[in-house]
Every structure is written in C-alpha cells, then in structure tokens.
Design an enzyme around this catalytic site. Structure first.
Site, mmCIF file in Angstrom:
data_model
loop_
_atom_site.group_PDB
_atom_site.id
_atom_site.type_symbol
_atom_site.label_atom_id
_atom_site.label_comp_id
_atom_site.label_asym_id
_atom_site.label_seq_id
_atom_site.Cartn_x
_atom_site.Cartn_y
_atom_site.Cartn_z
ATOM 1 N N ASN A 44 0.870 -1.176 0.000
ATOM 2 C CA ASN A 44 0.000 0.000 0.000
ATOM 3 C C ASN A 44 0.906 1.225 0.000
ATOM 4 O OD1 ASN A 44 -1.789 2.048 0.545
ATOM 5 N ND2 ASN A 44 -2.346 1.338 2.605
ATOM 6 N N LYS A 55 0.056 4.209 -0.183
ATOM 7 C CA LYS A 55 -0.599 5.379 0.441
ATOM 8 C C LYS A 55 -0.429 6.606 -0.475
ATOM 9 C CE LYS A 55 -0.047 3.121 4.848
ATOM 10 N NZ LYS A 55 0.082 3.205 6.301
ATOM 11 N N HIS A 80 -9.289 1.125 5.355
ATOM 12 C CA HIS A 80 -7.999 1.321 6.020
ATOM 13 C C HIS A 80 -8.196 2.276 7.197
ATOM 14 C CE1 HIS A 80 -3.871 2.460 6.787
ATOM 15 N NE2 HIS A 80 -3.511 1.381 6.123
ATOM 16 N N GLU A 139 -6.570 4.684 8.165
ATOM 17 C CA GLU A 139 -6.356 6.090 7.813
ATOM 18 C C GLU A 139 -7.602 6.679 7.155
ATOM 19 O OE1 GLU A 139 -2.665 5.400 5.772
ATOM 20 O OE2 GLU A 139 -1.743 4.903 7.690
ATOM 21 N N GLU A 149 -4.807 -4.848 10.832
ATOM 22 C CA GLU A 149 -3.757 -3.849 11.025
ATOM 23 C C GLU A 149 -4.003 -3.099 12.326
ATOM 24 O OE1 GLU A 149 -1.906 -2.692 6.954
ATOM 25 O OE2 GLU A 149 -3.614 -1.386 7.317
ATOM 26 N N GLY A 197 3.213 2.180 10.746
ATOM 27 C CA GLY A 197 4.213 3.228 10.559
ATOM 28 C C GLY A 197 4.995 3.588 11.809
ATOM 29 N N SER A 246 3.997 -2.221 10.222
ATOM 30 C CA SER A 246 5.449 -2.299 10.405
ATOM 31 C C SER A 246 6.063 -3.637 9.986
ATOM 32 C CB SER A 246 5.824 -1.964 11.862
ATOM 33 O OG SER A 246 5.430 -0.639 12.180
HETATM 34 P P1 13P Z 1 3.455 0.287 7.555
HETATM 35 O O1 13P Z 1 3.909 -1.002 6.907
HETATM 36 O O2 13P Z 1 4.160 1.487 7.031
HETATM 37 O O3 13P Z 1 3.423 0.191 9.035
HETATM 38 O O4 13P Z 1 1.915 0.497 7.075
HETATM 39 C C1 13P Z 1 1.033 -0.535 7.200
HETATM 40 C C2 13P Z 1 -0.205 -0.158 6.492
HETATM 41 O O5 13P Z 1 -0.944 0.713 6.920
HETATM 42 C C3 13P Z 1 -0.518 -0.877 5.232
HETATM 43 O O6 13P Z 1 -1.818 -0.630 4.830
#
Ligand code: 13P
Length: 255
Positions: free
Chosen positions: A12, A14, A99, A101, A169, A175, A214
C-alpha cells in the site's frame, strides 16, 4: 500460514509516488521470479493517478495493481472520488477499503466500509477489508470486541474466499516500527478465522487473512509463520523494491 491457502503480499503506497516511481515497480516485477510467483501472489495498491500506467508496467508479470479506496457508487456527483469500476477500467484488479487512515481521516464507519466493499465486489475487484484496534482500545482490553464489531459491520454478505481478503492492522503498529507479539497476532487471527468461518462457512475457512503494521524484511518470516496469517499488507516497506521483495523472499522460505 494456513495449509492450502496461497499467501498474498500486498503493498500500500498510500499517498506516495510519482510517475518516476514506476521504475521501482519495474524493479519489483523484475524480481518476482517464477519460483516466487508459484508460491506467493503479489499486489501493489497505488495512488489513483498511477494505476493506469502501473497496470501497463505490470502487464504480463502477474504482479497485480490495485487502488486504495473506492466510492460506493459507480458514478455520479462525487467530486474527488473514484469508483471501483474506474479502478478496473484503469487496469486495477483489487481495492483496499476501510484502512484505518480512511476510517480516521474521513470518518468512515463500518457501514460505509461495507458499502465500499460491496462496490469493490460489484466492480469485480479483489477487495481487501481492513480492521484493527487503536492503542487505547488495546490498552482497555477491547481488541477482540473491536475486531468482531468491524468484521460484523464491514464484511459484505457476498464475501467469498476468492473475492475478499481481510487485513488485520493494529492502528498503533502502522508506521511506528511497533509490532504486536506473536501471541497477540496469533490470537487475533484465530479469532478472525473463527468469526469468518461461523459466518461464511468454508469460504471463511479459506479466506486470506493478512497482517499489516510495520512489516519489514527482518520480521516478515516470524510474522508470516504464525497460524492463520496468510500474507502481509505492507506500507512503508512496499515503497522500495528491495524491501518489498525482501519481505516476499522471507515468506517464500516458509512456503
Ligand atoms: P506500515 O507497513 O508502514 O506500518 O503500514 C502498514 C499499512 O498501513 C498498510 O496498509
């Protein structure tokens, strides 16, 4: 891992990536060799602006390209949104919905996520439904309750093992470099499997359950070796071909 389920490693990006980032995608496709293709499915979910060109780069490589969100309608007066059908029209074969976010930044509730997931299925896209608890919810001991609520509220009735993937997640692990313990991931994934099997029968038993938060080449093998973890949803480490392929290579050893 789950016996008889082909794992999926999904990236992803983003809100990252410009046209010149497609060289990185080219490096991923170049490294996705026959041995890896046989063992692991690979998907990269890119910003909407890159889907069409990325699908072209990935053509014939079996690396799938997807979107990161879709509107629940097919078309209409929804400024700034894109539909599942538009992702498919651009050459995408998958979409992420729900997601954290999106849930946080755009106030997406379970019922909105469910409508979006239904739109993904309507558009013939593999639909990745994301769930996960916040740090406060974990600290309050509410993790499994939250997962149940999100699964019950976000999964379309028409979900099958072929058209839907669920990604766990934990919000606090995204992150941050923080990763839940093996025991915690095991418990969450076993719980998800039980919930989905109770609702969708053999499809729930075979649905792919990804872990995200992560994931890096250094921790991939341990995470992917956990029961009912059928792949990864990777954020930051999917931006660099070397890291993304490193995660797949770590996983490949287990298959
Ligand atoms: P990270 O791998 O950067 O922690 O992000 C995970 C994520 O949100 C994938 O959708």
């Amino acid at each position: 891992m789950t016996p008889d389920i082909k794992p999926l490693v999904a990236g992803n990006w983003k809100m990252n990536g410009f046209r010149n980032s497609l060289t990185e995608l080219g490096n991923v496709t170049a490294g996705y060799d026959a041995a890896m293709r046989n063992r692991i499915d690979m998907l990269l979910c890119l910003p909407a602006t890159l889907i069409f060109s990325a699908a072209h780069v990935a053509l014939g490589t079996r690396v799938q390209i997807g979107g990161q969100d879709c509107h629940f309608n097919q078309d209409g007066a929804h400024t700034g949104d894109i539909s599942a059908e538009m992702i498919a029209d651009g050459g995408g074969t998958a979409v992420i919905v729900g997601h954290s976010e999106r849930r946080t930044d755009h106030g997406e509730t379970n019922s909105i996520v469910k409508s979006k997931a239904e739109a993904g299925l309507r558009g013939d896209l593999i639909t990745i439904v994301c769930i996960g608890e916040t740090e406060a919810q974990r600290k309050a001991g509410e993790t499994l309750e939250v997962l149940k609520d999100q699964l019950d509220g976000s999964m379309p009735e028409a979900s099958t093992a072929k058209n839907v993937v669920v990604a766990y997640e934990p919000v606090w692990a995204i992150g941050t470099g923080l990763v839940p313990s093996v025991e915690d991931v095991k418990e969450a994934h076993a719980f998800m499997r039980e919930n989905l099997t109770a609702r969708f029968g053999s499809d729930g038993a075979k649905m792919r359950l990804l872990y995200g938060g992560s994931v890096k080449p250094g921790n991939a093998e341990e995470l992917m070796g956990i029961a009912n973890v059928d792949g990864a949803l990777v954020g930051g480490a999917s931006l660099k071909a070397e890291d993304f392929l490193g995660i797949c290579a770590a996983y490949e050893k287990l298959c």
